[in-house]
Write an enzyme that holds these catalytic residues in place. Structure first.
Site, PDB file in Angstrom:
ATOM      1  N   TYR A   1      87.002  -7.069-105.020  1.00 46.70           N
ATOM      2  CA  TYR A   1      85.903  -7.029-104.046  1.00 46.70           C
ATOM      3  C   TYR A   1      85.816  -8.377-103.357  1.00 46.70           C
ATOM      4  CZ  TYR A   1      82.689  -9.878-106.915  1.00 46.70           C
ATOM      5  OH  TYR A   1      82.099 -10.907-107.607  1.00 46.70           O
ATOM      6  N   CYS A   2      85.037  -8.454-102.303  1.00 46.62           N
ATOM      7  CA  CYS A   2      84.867  -9.703-101.549  1.00 46.62           C
ATOM      8  C   CYS A   2      83.496  -9.663-100.881  1.00 46.62           C
ATOM      9  CB  CYS A   2      85.999  -9.866-100.537  1.00 46.62           C
ATOM     10  SG  CYS A   2      86.211  -8.453 -99.431  1.00 46.62           S
ATOM     11  N   HIS A   3      83.421 -10.077 -99.622  1.00 41.82           N
ATOM     12  CA  HIS A   3      82.154 -10.024 -98.889  1.00 41.82           C
ATOM     13  C   HIS A   3      81.864  -8.602 -98.427  1.00 41.82           C
ATOM     14  CE1 HIS A   3      82.031 -14.423 -98.680  1.00 41.82           C
ATOM     15  NE2 HIS A   3      83.271 -14.411 -98.218  1.00 41.82           N
TER      16      HIS A   3
ATOM     17  N   PHE B   1      80.322  -7.334-102.076  1.00 43.90           N
ATOM     18  CA  PHE B   1      79.107  -8.058-102.435  1.00 43.90           C
ATOM     19  C   PHE B   1      77.968  -7.814-101.452  1.00 43.90           C
ATOM     20  CE2 PHE B   1      76.686 -11.863-103.924  1.00 43.90           C
ATOM     21  CZ  PHE B   1      76.662 -11.519-105.263  1.00 43.90           C
TER      22      PHE B   1
END
Length: 306
Positions: A256-258, A284
């Site tokens: 996952y990331c932003h 996120f």
């Protein structure tokens, strides 16, 4: 196109003289400029460039078509998550317009340094049902040109394809899926954001800071050879990075990331290494907006000056 077990002779050897050869990944999804140059004239091959349209217009791989990330993403709506997978009908129409049919093989590449939009397109094509038929050009257009291969300004006109979508629901997961597996011993959650966001040193205007509990940080940029060279590191180097992040052989990796873009580079690298891998598409932006879900490493927020 590459089949399971295809050798990665040009990309798998570790750097440095005398280094032992790296193990071959379970399935080849990364191809070299030499591989692509030898297959340019195949009628069942579609080449897609992701990047900036003016740069594509100035020079691109012969036969390549330009595709924007927006074309294969859900339309942005007020209050909705950014960069989500598109409706099936939209995806079907777009892929057919690019000449993609059921037996088409697709190579995606970045025009300059748009690596993570390219891996996002790769993931979307796998989601559509093209797994085993889609690969990425290692190093993109810069590597193609550095190898002495030609470029053109000619824009091809594709013949419309006939594609049957087979969406793979195992490509992406949601917050509920991740929440149920926070303490699963065979699931490795990897945060692909830069460390300043993972450690909540820098606020990215998310509702909360920090990271998903138990997630380890593998910044997406660390997967490439250098800031100037966007080829992937060797398989041995990548494998060491994933094991250091808690991803043992046989584990499921969740990236996952932003907003679900940078995390696709981790997704791609984990796929290359043979892991079972999922992308938390909401990432996120979704997790931090849910007050019922825990975060780890959040720093106190400083109130804005009045």
């Amino acid at each position: 196109m590459p089949s399971p077990g295809l050798i990665l002779a040009l990309i798998s050897a570790p750097f440095g003289p005398g280094a032992a050869p790296a193990p071959v990944a379970a399935e080849s999804i990364l191809v070299s400029p030499q591989w692509l140059q030898a297959r340019m004239k195949r009628s069942d091959l579609v080449i897609l460039e992701i990047g900036e349209k003016p740069l594509y217009d100035a020079a691109h791989i012969p036969g390549a078509q330009f595709i924007s990330l927006r074309a294969v993403s859900a339309p942005r709506q007020e209050g909705a998550l950014a960069l989500e997978l598109p409706p099936i009908a939209q995806l079907d129409s777009v892929l057919e317009a690019y000449g993609i049919s059921d037996n088409t093989d697709v190579v995606v590449y970045f025009g300059k340094d748009w690596v993570t939009p390219t891996t996002r397109v790769f993931l979307t094509l796998e989601y559509a049902g093209l797994r085993g038929h889609v690969t990425m050009l290692d190093g993109g257009l810069p590597a193609w040109q550095a190898a002495g291969n030609p470029v053109t300004t000619e824009v091809p006109t594709p013949r419309r394809g006939t594609f049957t979508l087979h969406p793979r629901t195992d490509v992406v997961v949601d917050a509920a899926w991740v929440s149920r597996r926070l303490h699963a011993p065979d699931v490795a959650i990897i945060d692909a954001r830069d460390s300043v966001f993972y450690l909540d040193i820098m606020n990215n205007e998310m509702p909360r800071g920090g990271h998903i509990p138990g997630a380890k940080n593998v910044p997406f940029g660390s997967l490439a050879v250098s800031e100037e060279d966007n080829r992937l590191k060797s398989l041995d180097q990548l494998r060491q990075m994933f094991v250091a992040a808690g991803a043992e052989p046989g584990d499921t990796v969740v990236s996952y990331c932003h907003i679900g873009q940078q995390g696709t580079f981790v997704f791609f690298a984990a796929r290359l290494l043979g892991y079972q891998v999922r992308l938390y598409d909401g990432s996120f932006q979704d997790w931090s907006a849910r007050p019922d879900l825990p975060v780890e490493g959040e720093r106190p927020r400083t109130a804005a000056p009045q």
